[in-house]
Motif scaffolding. Structure first.
Motif, PDB file in Angstrom:
ATOM      1  N   PRO A  40      67.820 -16.301  27.712  1.00  0.00           N
ATOM      2  CA  PRO A  40      68.455 -17.174  26.940  1.00  0.00           C
ATOM      3  C   PRO A  40      69.017 -16.516  25.717  1.00  0.00           C
ATOM      4  CG  PRO A  40      66.410 -18.093  27.412  1.00  0.00           C
ATOM      5  CD  PRO A  40      66.514 -16.648  28.368  1.00  0.00           C
ATOM      6  N   ALA A  41      68.373 -15.370  25.220  1.00  0.00           N
ATOM      7  CA  ALA A  41      68.752 -14.588  24.106  1.00  0.00           C
ATOM      8  C   ALA A  41      70.118 -13.636  24.662  1.00  0.00           C
ATOM      9  CB  ALA A  41      67.835 -13.331  23.699  1.00  0.00           C
ATOM     10  N   GLY A  42      70.242 -13.288  25.872  1.00  0.00           N
ATOM     11  CA  GLY A  42      71.691 -12.518  26.273  1.00  0.00           C
ATOM     12  C   GLY A  42      72.734 -13.573  26.506  1.00  0.00           C
ATOM     13  N   THR A  43      72.206 -14.888  26.904  1.00  0.00           N
ATOM     14  CA  THR A  43      73.266 -16.003  26.873  1.00  0.00           C
ATOM     15  C   THR A  43      73.805 -16.243  25.676  1.00  0.00           C
ATOM     16  OG1 THR A  43      72.339 -16.614  28.918  1.00  0.00           O
ATOM     17  CG2 THR A  43      73.897 -18.207  27.642  1.00  0.00           C
ATOM     18  N   ALA A  44      73.086 -16.192  24.561  1.00  0.00           N
ATOM     19  CA  ALA A  44      73.580 -16.333  23.216  1.00  0.00           C
ATOM     20  C   ALA A  44      74.486 -15.445  22.636  1.00  0.00           C
ATOM     21  CB  ALA A  44      72.360 -16.548  22.194  1.00  0.00           C
ATOM     22  N   LEU A  45      74.322 -14.019  23.065  1.00  0.00           N
ATOM     23  CA  LEU A  45      75.129 -12.944  22.515  1.00  0.00           C
ATOM     24  C   LEU A  45      76.425 -12.973  23.319  1.00  0.00           C
ATOM     25  CD1 LEU A  45      75.230 -10.517  20.693  1.00  0.00           C
ATOM     26  CD2 LEU A  45      73.987  -9.014  22.717  1.00  0.00           C
ATOM     27  N   VAL A  46      76.520 -13.350  24.724  1.00  0.00           N
ATOM     28  CA  VAL A  46      77.877 -13.269  25.196  1.00  0.00           C
ATOM     29  C   VAL A  46      79.192 -13.618  24.413  1.00  0.00           C
ATOM     30  CG1 VAL A  46      79.264 -13.920  27.083  1.00  0.00           C
ATOM     31  CG2 VAL A  46      76.619 -13.363  27.519  1.00  0.00           C
ATOM     32  N   GLY A  47      79.116 -14.779  23.702  1.00  0.00           N
ATOM     33  CA  GLY A  47      80.363 -15.116  23.262  1.00  0.00           C
ATOM     34  C   GLY A  47      80.589 -14.422  21.794  1.00  0.00           C
ATOM     35  N   PRO A  48      79.750 -14.075  21.140  1.00  0.00           N
ATOM     36  CA  PRO A  48      79.775 -13.476  19.756  1.00  0.00           C
ATOM     37  C   PRO A  48      80.240 -11.870  19.981  1.00  0.00           C
ATOM     38  CG  PRO A  48      77.769 -14.461  19.611  1.00  0.00           C
ATOM     39  CD  PRO A  48      78.157 -15.001  20.807  1.00  0.00           C
ATOM     40  N   ALA A  49      79.604 -11.353  21.318  1.00  0.00           N
ATOM     41  CA  ALA A  49      79.954 -10.064  21.437  1.00  0.00           C
ATOM     42  C   ALA A  49      81.563  -9.809  21.998  1.00  0.00           C
ATOM     43  CB  ALA A  49      79.068  -9.346  22.601  1.00  0.00           C
ATOM     44  N   ARG A  50      82.024 -10.916  22.682  1.00  0.00           N
ATOM     45  CA  ARG A  50      83.322 -10.741  23.070  1.00  0.00           C
ATOM     46  C   ARG A  50      84.246 -10.899  21.861  1.00  0.00           C
ATOM     47  NH1 ARG A  50      83.554 -10.670  28.386  1.00  0.00           N
ATOM     48  NH2 ARG A  50      82.002 -12.190  29.701  1.00  0.00           N
ATOM     49  N   GLN A  51      83.725 -11.750  20.974  1.00  0.00           N
ATOM     50  CA  GLN A  51      84.672 -12.035  19.678  1.00  0.00           C
ATOM     51  C   GLN A  51      84.744 -10.863  18.923  1.00  0.00           C
ATOM     52  OE1 GLN A  51      86.877 -14.410  19.414  1.00  0.00           O
ATOM     53  NE2 GLN A  51      87.753 -13.292  17.511  1.00  0.00           N
ATOM     54  N   ILE A  52      83.641 -10.092  18.686  1.00  0.00           N
ATOM     55  CA  ILE A  52      83.090  -9.070  17.923  1.00  0.00           C
ATOM     56  C   ILE A  52      84.129  -7.893  18.401  1.00  0.00           C
ATOM     57  CG2 ILE A  52      81.999  -7.092  17.399  1.00  0.00           C
ATOM     58  CD1 ILE A  52      79.481  -8.935  17.137  1.00  0.00           C
ATOM     59  N   LEU A  53      84.421  -7.539  19.778  1.00  0.00           N
ATOM     60  CA  LEU A  53      85.299  -6.714  20.318  1.00  0.00           C
ATOM     61  C   LEU A  53      86.513  -6.874  20.153  1.00  0.00           C
ATOM     62  CD1 LEU A  53      83.169  -5.581  23.561  1.00  0.00           C
ATOM     63  CD2 LEU A  53      83.222  -4.443  21.428  1.00  0.00           C
ATOM     64  N   ARG A  54      87.073  -8.530  20.301  1.00  0.00           N
ATOM     65  CA  ARG A  54      88.310  -8.649  20.020  1.00  0.00           C
ATOM     66  C   ARG A  54      88.846  -8.541  18.790  1.00  0.00           C
ATOM     67  NH1 ARG A  54      92.563  -9.527  22.863  1.00  0.00           N
ATOM     68  NH2 ARG A  54      91.223 -10.737  24.427  1.00  0.00           N
ATOM     69  N   ASP A  55      87.651  -8.679  17.754  1.00  0.00           N
ATOM     70  CA  ASP A  55      88.241  -8.511  16.355  1.00  0.00           C
ATOM     71  C   ASP A  55      88.413  -6.906  16.194  1.00  0.00           C
ATOM     72  OD1 ASP A  55      88.225 -11.124  15.854  1.00  0.00           O
ATOM     73  OD2 ASP A  55      86.085 -11.244  14.958  1.00  0.00           O
ATOM     74  N   LEU A  56      87.595  -5.881  16.764  1.00  0.00           N
ATOM     75  CA  LEU A  56      87.770  -4.763  16.665  1.00  0.00           C
ATOM     76  C   LEU A  56      89.257  -4.381  17.184  1.00  0.00           C
ATOM     77  CD1 LEU A  56      84.150  -3.463  17.466  1.00  0.00           C
ATOM     78  CD2 LEU A  56      85.435  -3.484  15.077  1.00  0.00           C
ATOM     79  N   ARG A  57      89.492  -4.928  18.384  1.00  0.00           N
ATOM     80  CA  ARG A  57      90.950  -4.678  18.813  1.00  0.00           C
ATOM     81  C   ARG A  57      91.783  -4.884  17.973  1.00  0.00           C
ATOM     82  NH1 ARG A  57      88.073  -5.868  23.873  1.00  0.00           N
ATOM     83  NH2 ARG A  57      88.871  -7.833  23.959  1.00  0.00           N
TER      84      ARG A  57
END
Length: 292
Positions: free
Chosen positions: A59-76
């Motif tokens: 469940p913790a990993g599932t909660a991280l997927v969306g924010p992780a994608r957005q963080i990498l998108r923001d960095l790009r």
């Protein structure tokens, strides 16, 4: 939390396990595993259930997927913005589009965009359903999406695209007529894609209130539709650009009575976008076809 840790985490998610992720990233598996464990230690909990033949999200990993994608998108986006200021050019434009809209208007818009910005790499993904396109935009996998106007897109910014007329596409030996009415459409055998897809929606919408469409070939391969029509397997309903291409290959195209018009919508997340996405959206907004 480091960029590399998030990249490794998402690679495990996307490729179903540590071995496949390491192979796709061309890194040693122990290095990848160590980076993910360091991330878990930093966050204070397991992100994956380690299984003999792969890994599944906790469940913790599932909660991280969306924010992780957005963080990498923001960095790009940040990288691209700095490079733009420094005059280095380049960058990437990630798009997702339902297939019918990818043919028109997306192909036409990208032709203009590439002519103005030849240094930008464009990547287009083509989920069949509007919900899949919207999900890609929401979770940061794609910056801009093209969906049928009926798709639900709460929380996303958007631009309505020009209306397109739908035509019946018939085998080459079919009789030519001025237009096909609802009852005449109901008598046809249809070649189309599965329920929930844009092409199937067109057929269902054309016969709404008249009859259930008589589907004789249902295929997930949209590219098969016109060849199947040309081979005599049945008829199809397609937007103007696709219908005109089918006509050039020998099919008979007939308008509908009353006409059926469809409209697409371009969507994106509110907030900062990459320079490439901003310029693409500006170009789409200036497109004469989208002006009321």
């Amino acid at each position: 939390m480091e960029r590399r840790q998030l990249q490794y985490f998402l690679a495990v998610v996307d490729h179903g396990g540590f071995t496949n992720a390491a192979r796709r990233l061309h890194v040693a598996q122990p290095s990848l595993s160590h980076a993910v464990r360091a991330l878990e230690k930093e966050l204070g909990g397991l992100l994956f259930h380690r299984l003999p033949h792969g890994a599944t999200l906790t469940p913790a990993g599932t909660a991280l997927v969306g924010p992780a994608r957005q963080i990498l998108r923001d960095l790009r986006t940040a990288d691209a913005s700095v490079r733009e200021v420094l005059g280095l050019g380049g960058g990437t434009l990630d798009l997702a589009s339902q297939t019918t809209l990818a043919v028109d208007p997306l192909a036409r818009l990208l032709g203009r965009f590439r002519a103005a910005h030849p240094q930008v790499l464009v990547r287009v993904r083509a989920p069949e359903t509007g919900a899949d396109v919207v999900n890609r935009v929401r979770n940061g996998q794609s910056e801009v999406g093209l969906v049928e106007s009926g798709a639900e897109t709460p929380g996303l910014a958007g631009l309505d695209l020009a209306e397109q007329e739908v035509f019946a596409v018939l085998p080459a030996d079919s009789s030519v007529c001025d237009a096909l009415s609802g009852p005449e459409l109901a008598a046809l055998d249809f070649v189309t894609t599965p329920p929930g897809t844009a092409t199937r929606w067109i057929v269902e919408e054309a016969l709404r209130g008249t009859a259930e469409p008589r589907v004789v070939v249902e295929t997930e391969h949209r590219a098969m539709i016109v060849p199947l029509v040309l081979a005599g397997a049945g008829a199809a309903l397609l937007p103007r650009a696709m219908a005109e291409d089918a006509r050039r290959q020998g099919a008979v195209t007939v308008p509908l009575d009353p006409p059926l018009l469809r409209r697409g919508r371009m969507v994106w997340r509110p907030g900062p976008l990459s320079p490439a996405a901003e310029r693409f959206l500006a170009l789409a907004g200036e497109d004469p076809a989208n002006q009321d």
